[in-house]
Design a protein around this motif. Structure first.
Motif, PDB file in Angstrom:
ATOM      1  N   GLN A 169       0.800  -1.215   0.000  1.00 49.15           N
ATOM      2  CA  GLN A 169       0.000   0.000   0.000  1.00 49.15           C
ATOM      3  C   GLN A 169       0.835   1.268   0.000  1.00 49.15           C
ATOM      4  OE1 GLN A 169      -2.603  -0.316   3.376  1.00 49.15           O
ATOM      5  NE2 GLN A 169      -3.724  -2.082   2.564  1.00 49.15           N
ATOM      6  N   ALA A 170       1.983   1.270   0.658  1.00 48.68           N
ATOM      7  CA  ALA A 170       2.737   2.502   0.849  1.00 48.68           C
ATOM      8  C   ALA A 170       3.213   3.092  -0.475  1.00 48.68           C
ATOM      9  CB  ALA A 170       3.921   2.245   1.777  1.00 48.68           C
ATOM     10  N   HIS A 171       3.868   2.287  -1.309  1.00 49.17           N
ATOM     11  CA  HIS A 171       4.449   2.790  -2.553  1.00 49.17           C
ATOM     12  C   HIS A 171       3.922   2.078  -3.795  1.00 49.17           C
ATOM     13  CE1 HIS A 171       7.257   4.996  -0.026  1.00 49.17           C
ATOM     14  NE2 HIS A 171       7.531   3.876   0.612  1.00 49.17           N
ATOM     15  N   GLY A 172       3.101   1.046  -3.607  1.00 52.31           N
ATOM     16  CA  GLY A 172       2.545   0.330  -4.756  1.00 52.31           C
ATOM     17  C   GLY A 172       3.544  -0.550  -5.475  1.00 52.31           C
ATOM     18  N   ASN A 173       4.549  -1.053  -4.757  1.00 51.22           N
ATOM     19  CA  ASN A 173       5.578  -1.884  -5.371  1.00 51.22           C
ATOM     20  C   ASN A 173       5.200  -3.356  -5.302  1.00 51.22           C
ATOM     21  OD1 ASN A 173       7.464   0.195  -6.031  1.00 51.22           O
ATOM     22  ND2 ASN A 173       8.039   0.320  -3.881  1.00 51.22           N
ATOM     23  N   THR A 174       5.429  -4.063  -6.388  1.00 48.10           N
ATOM     24  CA  THR A 174       5.297  -5.519  -6.388  1.00 48.10           C
ATOM     25  C   THR A 174       6.599  -6.132  -5.882  1.00 48.10           C
ATOM     26  OG1 THR A 174       6.113  -5.732  -8.660  1.00 48.10           O
ATOM     27  CG2 THR A 174       3.748  -5.367  -8.366  1.00 48.10           C
ATOM     28  N   ILE A 175       6.631  -7.465  -5.765  1.00 50.29           N
ATOM     29  CA  ILE A 175       7.861  -8.107  -5.310  1.00 50.29           C
ATOM     30  C   ILE A 175       8.972  -7.941  -6.346  1.00 50.29           C
ATOM     31  CG2 ILE A 175       6.774  -9.743  -3.743  1.00 50.29           C
ATOM     32  CD1 ILE A 175       6.746 -11.803  -5.938  1.00 50.29           C
TER      33      ILE A 175
END
Length: 469
Positions: A169-175
């Motif tokens: 949620q914080a930055h919208g980064n995937t793995i």
């Protein structure tokens, strides 16, 4: 502290209630917390024999003994705790004050044996997220534990692209974003070997609108900063993933020209819109877990309404048995008596009332079918079960709306009914769109499954060992 079973047995003989008096002491941890933390298996088993309830006791930070054993990697103690009185459902999903379950700590510490035990006990715990929206896969990448990541991906299924491409949620980064940012060469190579991750890498962006391949090079950099960045860039290029900056560099004129020719072709636009459609059709986050209770309430309310309407139809019921007609309006006679308790409207307008009753019955059956799906224990996250649940709710709402319109027509003047016809049919259009969208989702999933089954399996190549740190 020493894990001495003999001393423990002697203390129990002197005071059989010594374990029951723990709740009266000011200590935060129970002896089981300490035993699980230090790895005293025999002592742990003796504690569970004399007082099994200790397994569910929490310390001042809401951590259970399973949290301690999972973090330290004591697989024998984890197995003993999970087997005790079948408390695995409660303990596997118990969150501490940081919102982490035991599986999260096992992933953060790369306790592979513990991960296998926890997943086999409660597979659904894999889908539990931290308060900031991180999955257990995000934690594996953050702490650079590739083996734990591989075990979890194998458990959840490499074809589960929805979960593998979830964004925190914080930055919208995937793995994949995290692995590229942290310059984890082996992890990037492994993730790109997964078809579901590789297929989404081209379009998946974080909150800043950056793809994973855009995170390697800064705005002022002409070349990657170090060897790891160069290595990861080569891996991404092998997967046909190129950053937007590299596309604009003078050295890539040939690739740019080829890309432009590709964009001019109709196939590019079809693939582009297909990717957008797939992004639209994705289920975001844990939607079913969040809305399961609400769906149950709505289905119950619809079932109650339709049942009540069927038992108390519009126009009321005959208060007493009648065999005489009134002004020719009703067909009451000795052969066709108007029985007390039956619907008045059924005698006045039997054809319309039959359609009304059919719609009410179908709406009632659809609503209880949805309730049955929710309480039956079937895996609702499965695409087929989710489609059946959606169709059941859409059917319940549709037939209830039709019954509302028919009932309104039976008890109201015709001039008033015309006002509602346009609104009801407009709502039918919205409902049809929802049904079509859900059906397309199911068909896309089925086609991908069938294509995956028919596709010949490729021989696995041995991965090239990297010598980098």
């Amino acid at each position: 502290m020493e894990g001495c079973v003999l001393t423990f047995n002697s203390l129990i003989q002197k005071d059989p209630l010594i374990l029951s008096k723990i709740s009266l002491t000011p200590f935060n941890e129970t002896p089981l917390h300490i035993s699980a933390l230090l790895g005293h298996l025999n002592f742990t088993k003796q504690l569970l024999i004399h007082k099994p309830k200790l397994a569910s006791e929490l310390d001042s930070r809401n951590r259970s003994p399973l949290h301690f054993a999972s973090a330290e990697g004591h697989a024998g103690i984890v197995q003993a705790l999970l087997q005790e009185n079948h408390q695995d459902i409660i303990m596997c999903f118990t969150k501490d004050e940081d919102g982490r379950i035991p599986l999260h700590y096992a992933a953060m510490r790369d306790r592979v044996d513990v991960i296998r035990l926890l997943v086999s006990a409660q597979r659904r715990s894999i889908f539990e997220m931290t308060p900031v929206g991180e999955t257990v896969l995000h934690l594996c990448v953050q702490y650079n534990h590739l083996e734990a990541l591989e075990v979890l991906v194998e458990s959840v299924g490499s074809e589960n692209g929805e979960f593998l491409n979830l964004k925190e949620q914080a930055h919208g980064n995937t793995i994949l974003h995290l692995a590229v940012m942290l310059k984890q060469i082996k992890t990037v190579k492994y993730l790109l070997s997964l078809p579901e991750v590789r297929s989404e890498a081209e379009t998946s962006v974080n909150h800043k609108g950056l793809r994973a391949c855009d995170l390697l090079v800064g705005d002022d950099d002409q070349f990657p900063r170090d060897f790891k960045s160069l290595k990861i860039q080569c891996i991404l290029m092998d997967a046909n993933l190129t950053s937007s900056q590299n596309r604009d560099k003078p050295g890539n004129n040939k690739q740019l020209a080829a890309s432009k020719r590709k964009k001019k072709s109709g196939g590019f636009f079809l693939r582009r819109w297909w990717r957008k459609l797939k992004e639209l059709l994705k289920y975001k986050g844990q939607w079913m877990d969040d809305k399961r209770g609400s769906i149950m309430v709505v289905a119950t309310v619809i079932g109650t309404m339709t049942f009540t309407t069927a038992m108390s139809p519009p126009g009321g019921t005959w208060q007493e048995t009648t065999i005489e007609s009134f002004n020719g309006m009703f067909k009451c006679s000795k052969e066709n008596m108007c029985l007390a308790g039956t619907s008045v409207m059924a005698q006045l307008n039997p054809d319309t009332y039959s359609i009304f009753l059919l719609c009410i019955s179908l709406s009632f059956l659809a609503s209880i079918s949805a309730i049955l799906l929710l309480v039956s224990g079937f895996p609702i996250k499965n695409k087929i079960c989710m489609w059946l649940l959606t169709m059941a709710m859409c059917g319940a709402l549709t037939f209830m709306a039709i019954a509302f319109l028919i009932g309104l027509r039976m008890v109201s003047p015709n001039s008033m009914v015309e006002i509602y016809i346009f609104l009801v049919f407009s709502w039918f259009g919205v409902l049809s769109f929802v049904c079509l969208l859900q059906t397309i989702r199911l068909l896309v999933w089925l086609v991908r499954k069938l294509c995956g089954c028919c596709r010949p399996k490729k021989k696995k190549k041995k991965p090239i060992e990297n010598t980098e740190d």
